[in-house]
Scaffold this motif. Structure first.
Motif, short mmCIF file in Angstrom:
data_model
loop_
_atom_site.label_atom_id
_atom_site.label_comp_id
_atom_site.label_asym_id
_atom_site.label_seq_id
_atom_site.Cartn_x
_atom_site.Cartn_y
_atom_site.Cartn_z
N ALA A 1 0.74 -1.28 0.03
CA ALA A 1 -0.09 0.10 0.09
C ALA A 1 0.76 1.32 0.00
O ALA A 1 0.71 2.18 -1.02
CB ALA A 1 -1.05 0.04 1.47
N PHE A 2 1.74 1.32 0.71
CA PHE A 2 2.71 2.58 0.94
C PHE A 2 3.38 2.64 -0.45
O PHE A 2 3.41 3.83 -0.80
CB PHE A 2 3.56 2.49 1.89
CG PHE A 2 4.71 3.46 2.04
CD1 PHE A 2 4.17 4.55 2.58
CD2 PHE A 2 6.03 3.35 1.65
CE1 PHE A 2 5.27 5.81 2.63
CE2 PHE A 2 7.10 4.32 1.49
CZ PHE A 2 6.52 5.53 2.06
N ASN A 3 4.03 1.69 -0.96
CA ASN A 3 4.77 2.00 -2.39
C ASN A 3 3.92 2.25 -3.28
O ASN A 3 4.37 2.70 -4.41
CB ASN A 3 5.74 0.56 -2.58
CG ASN A 3 6.96 0.67 -1.60
OD1 ASN A 3 7.62 1.69 -1.49
ND2 ASN A 3 7.21 -0.42 -0.83
N SER A 4 2.60 1.76 -3.20
CA SER A 4 1.63 1.88 -4.50
C SER A 4 1.33 3.28 -4.22
O SER A 4 1.25 3.97 -5.40
CB SER A 4 0.41 0.97 -4.26
OG SER A 4 0.76 -0.22 -4.74
N ILE A 5 1.25 3.78 -3.23
CA ILE A 5 0.66 5.24 -3.17
C ILE A 5 1.94 6.43 -3.36
O ILE A 5 1.93 7.30 -3.75
CB ILE A 5 0.22 5.47 -1.58
CG1 ILE A 5 -1.07 4.87 -1.09
CG2 ILE A 5 -0.01 6.97 -1.23
CD1 ILE A 5 -1.76 4.77 0.16
N ALA A 6 3.11 5.92 -2.75
CA ALA A 6 4.43 6.52 -3.16
C ALA A 6 4.62 6.83 -4.61
O ALA A 6 5.08 7.96 -4.90
CB ALA A 6 5.48 6.12 -2.27
N ASP A 7 4.40 5.95 -5.41
CA ASP A 7 4.37 5.91 -6.95
C ASP A 7 5.88 6.55 -7.18
O ASP A 7 5.74 7.77 -7.91
CB ASP A 7 3.46 6.67 -7.52
CG ASP A 7 3.21 6.71 -8.87
OD1 ASP A 7 3.62 5.58 -9.44
OD2 ASP A 7 2.69 7.56 -9.53
N ARG A 8 6.94 5.82 -6.99
CA ARG A 8 8.10 6.39 -7.25
C ARG A 8 8.46 6.13 -8.68
O ARG A 8 8.26 5.09 -9.07
CB ARG A 8 9.08 5.57 -6.30
CG ARG A 8 9.12 6.17 -4.63
CD ARG A 8 10.40 5.40 -3.72
NE ARG A 8 10.03 4.06 -3.74
CZ ARG A 8 10.71 3.52 -2.93
NH1 ARG A 8 11.90 3.73 -2.30
NH2 ARG A 8 10.42 2.21 -2.49
#
Length: 166
Positions: free
Chosen positions: A75-82
């Motif tokens: 969830a965090f890495n999907s939201i962060a969208d790096r």
């Protein structure tokens, strides 16, 4: 041996999150299998024929925490969208929260090679970007981004344009 084509700059590379899905699936299947085997084992020991799942079993709790941690990381890495955008004028690191651009003037040196900190067989590439005014270089692992071969090729293009910054 395959030939790697040179990317058209600017090129954007997104952070991969597929291994989070894989870890969620692996931990969840392991949790379910353990719970079923444990419940069937306990049911065979009981004469009443009832099947009960013990949620306070330490292994069930540990596997459940692994599943929850993997879901939170996804969830965090999907939201962060790096993403990393490599252009002829520099490199931009962006996420949903922050964006940072380093021009060719800011970049002292780009080193592309194996990661010596990982002591296993196989090649783990790492790109080290030395920035003026920073104590430590930026470390990029191309395997964590989509189309890693094109990312390395794009970084090599920026490395060559950097006029002797090898």
């Amino acid at each position: 041996m395959s030939t790697i084509q040179t990317p058209n700059l600017p090129a954007t590379f997104a952070y991969r999150v597929d291994f989070y899905w894989q870890s969620i699936a692996l931990y969840a299947v392991t949790l379910i299998m353990y719970a079923v085997v444990r419940a069937l084992w306990d049911a065979t020991l009981q004469e009443a024929g009832l099947v009960s799942v013990v949620l306070t079993d330490p292994i069930v709790v540990l596997l459940g925490l692994f599943v929850l941690w993997s879901i939170a990381s996804l969830a965090f890495n999907s939201i962060a969208d790096r993403t990393i955008t490599v252009a002829e004028s520099g490199i931009t690191f962006s996420s949903a929260f922050h964006e940072r651009t380093f021009t060719l003037d800011d970049i002292e040196r780009i080193v592309i090679g194996p990661d010596r900190r990982i002591r296993v067989r196989g090649v783990f590439m790492v790109i080290k970007i030395r920035i003026r005014g920073r104590r430590r270089p930026l470390r990029i692992r191309p395997a964590l981004y989509t189309n890693e071969e094109m990312l390395v090729a794009a970084m090599q293009q920026v490395q060559v344009k950097g006029a002797g910054k090898v």
